[in-house]
Scaffold this active site. Structure first.
Site, mmCIF file in Angstrom:
data_model
loop_
_atom_site.group_PDB
_atom_site.id
_atom_site.type_symbol
_atom_site.label_atom_id
_atom_site.label_comp_id
_atom_site.label_asym_id
_atom_site.label_seq_id
_atom_site.Cartn_x
_atom_site.Cartn_y
_atom_site.Cartn_z
ATOM 1 N N SER A 7 -52.801 8.598 -1.448
ATOM 2 C CA SER A 7 -53.296 9.967 -1.338
ATOM 3 C C SER A 7 -54.722 9.997 -0.822
ATOM 4 C CB SER A 7 -53.270 10.663 -2.701
ATOM 5 O OG SER A 7 -52.017 11.197 -2.963
ATOM 6 N N ASP A 10 -55.047 21.346 -0.923
ATOM 7 C CA ASP A 10 -55.091 19.974 -1.413
ATOM 8 C C ASP A 10 -56.053 19.116 -0.591
ATOM 9 O OD1 ASP A 10 -54.595 17.887 -3.110
ATOM 10 O OD2 ASP A 10 -52.719 17.269 -2.145
ATOM 11 N N HIS A 21 -56.203 16.530 -5.314
ATOM 12 C CA HIS A 21 -55.610 15.975 -6.532
ATOM 13 C C HIS A 21 -56.096 14.562 -6.835
ATOM 14 C CE1 HIS A 21 -52.455 14.375 -3.678
ATOM 15 N NE2 HIS A 21 -52.508 13.353 -4.519
#
Length: 518
Positions: free
Chosen positions: A358, A275, A242
């Site tokens: 992230s 992910d 993402h």
């Protein structure tokens, strides 16, 4: 996870293994369609937090006696003999050992136990930072005028207050005889300045040059920031899907190192369901690439120390610490853009993780990567690390993809450019939670829920069966089942326990595979 892109963590709410509360409303395929994340536009960096002081630094004043001033007797104690303000303050226990810079055991790390007064190393105790080794002032200084004595007495109170605020070992003051000028020197603490091997400073110093801040921009100009780290000497960077999804199709990617060097990059492969993504630096022959060492996430224990590195709210090179709060936490995460969820059996940590973290590394006390920071649970909005309406900060619930799983995915992406998912080829209900994963009546588009000739069919599973355990892991929902299956590889044999008509049975299933996210 970013200003940017963080995936919204949706931890389970019911049962002994809570299931993610963001399930598909309708029955989903055995391996649900992988999410199509669209990272949010990064917000302006927030004001940086105050820097963390050196580990093991004392927080209390020295309490050293001051020179006695020769002044006429007065009623009541003189300022020079009055108890020093802040004497015997409670001293917070250091999470990282003061003796050798190494993390304390799990119970000490979790409780942050205070150092007790009088214990070795505590203020005023033998061997402590304010122990007998500190030089004492002369007991009988030369006689001075009364005004000089008053100045010395007032100075003592200021020094003790400064010691409390500054947290130093002790202070030394020199005053010119008969003058009004006073100079103050703070003597350093050798323990904090040594940066012992295994300390947070040591771990961060070694890891930071291998961590990059990633900026992704789509063809429409939208994008955000995230984090990644050097995976190998060929220039591959490991991060979250993402983080880079917005730039995957004709977008722009850049990676900036801690020394300020910036390189363009390209997507090698990405796995929406896991992910995980791999990008590669372009024209980086001058880059000094030092891959971060990979730990073993299967050997992690609850209570182990953790260090997280990333770019929260665009603040590159931010280091935070915590512990492993839980293992095998089933989490469904999304970027808040309405795409399908990713599933992980995550490592949970209380290290501060915010939008922008992230894709960054979660390190153990040896400096090895044990996970990729991916999602957080935020207060009030039900989700985590990204999305235009999900920019809340850390509340101590962060989730990382175990590095053993991420490593397998990365190798697939580097080799073939696409992920491979293990499957049982049976559609389960994603909405039911608490009692297990129920095999649906029908699959997508009216197809059979159990694919004829597939792994589940060969193992004798049927529509209506409720799967309650996979190997030794309790299954309380469809998302939990998927997250556990995805920790394995195609071809692995797993034991599935299920209920049918009130009776419990166990069968062996050899996992099949599905290539790609489509």
């Amino acid at each position: 996870m970013s200003t940017e892109n963080e995936g919204a963590a949706v931890p389970p709410e019911a049962g002994s293994r809570p299931a993610p509360p963001a399930p598909h409303p309708d029955p989903a395929p055995a391996v649900p369609p992988a999410p199509d994340f669209k990272p949010a536009v990064g917000t302006a960096p927030a004001a940086p937090q105050a820097p963390i002081g050196p580990p093991g630094e004392p927080a209390a004043g020295s309490g050293l006696p001051e020179p006695a001033a020769h002044t006429p007797a007065q009623a009541g104690p003189s300022p020079a003999t009055a108890p020093a303000p802040g004497a015997d303050p409670a001293r917070p226990g250091a999470w990282w050992s003061e003796a050798d810079g190494r993390p304390q055991d799990a119970s000490q790390a979790a409780s942050h136990a205070d150092a007790h007064e009088g214990a070795p190393g505590a203020p005023g105790a033998p061997g402590g930072p304010w122990g007998a080794g500190a030089p004492l002032p002369p007991s009988d200084p030369p006689a001075r005028k009364r005004t000089g004595g008053l100045v010395a007495a007032l100075l003592a109170a200021v020094l003790v207050a400064g010691g409390i605020g500054g947290g130093i070992g002790y202070w030394a003051a020199d005053r010119e005889a008969g003058g009004d000028s006073t100079t103050i020197s703070a003597l350093g603490n050798p323990k904090s300045e040594s940066r012992a091997p295994g300390s947070v400073s040591d771990i961060a110093g070694k890891a930071l040059p291998s961590v990059v801040t990633i900026e992704a921009e789509g063809s429409n100009g939208e994008g955000g920031t995230g984090t990644g780290f050097v995976y190998d000497k060929q220039g591959h960077i490991l991060t979250n899907n993402h983080v880079v999804a917005s730039a995957a199709d004709n977008g722009k990617l850049t990676a900036t190192f801690s020394n300020g060097k910036r390189y363009t990059a390209e997507v090698v492969g990405r796995a929406q369901g896991y992910d995980v993504a791999v990008i590669k630096l372009k024209n980086a022959s001058d880059a000094k690439l030092t891959p971060l060492p990979l730990g073993d996430s299967d050997k992690v224990s609850v209570g182990d120390a953790t260090v997280a590195i990333g770019a929260p709210f665009g603040l590159s090179g931010t280091v935070t610490t915590g512990i492993v709060s839980a293992k095998n936490r089933p989490v469904a995460s999304s970027d808040g853009g309405g795409g399908n969820a990713s599933y992980m059996s995550a490592l949970q940590t209380d290290a501060s993780i915010n939008p922008g973290n992230s894709g960054g590394p979660l390190l153990n006390a040896d400096g090895g990567v044990i996970g990729i920071n991916s999602a957080i649970q935020s207060a009030g909005n039900g989700g985590g690390l990204g999305g235009e309406t999900q920019q809340s900060g850390s509340i101590g619930l962060g989730f990382a993809i175990p590095i053993n799983q991420a490593k397998n995915v990365a190798q697939q992406l580097i080799k073939t450019g696409e992920p491979v998912y293990p499957v049982i080829e049976a559609t389960v209900n994603m909405k039911d939670t608490g009692n297990g994963a129920t095999i649906a009546a029908n699959g997508a588009g009216g197809t059979p829920a159990v694919v004829p000739g597939g792994p589940a069919d060969k193992a004798g599973l049927k529509s209506g069966d409720v799967i309650v355990k996979l190997n030794d892991t309790v299954i309380d929902s469809g998302p939990t089942l998927i997250s556990e299956i995805w920790t394995h590889k195609p071809g692995d044999k797993v034991s599935i326990t299920y209920k049918r008509d009130g009776k419990q049975s166990t069968t062996q299933v050899t996992l099949g595979q599905r290539k790609g996210d489509s």
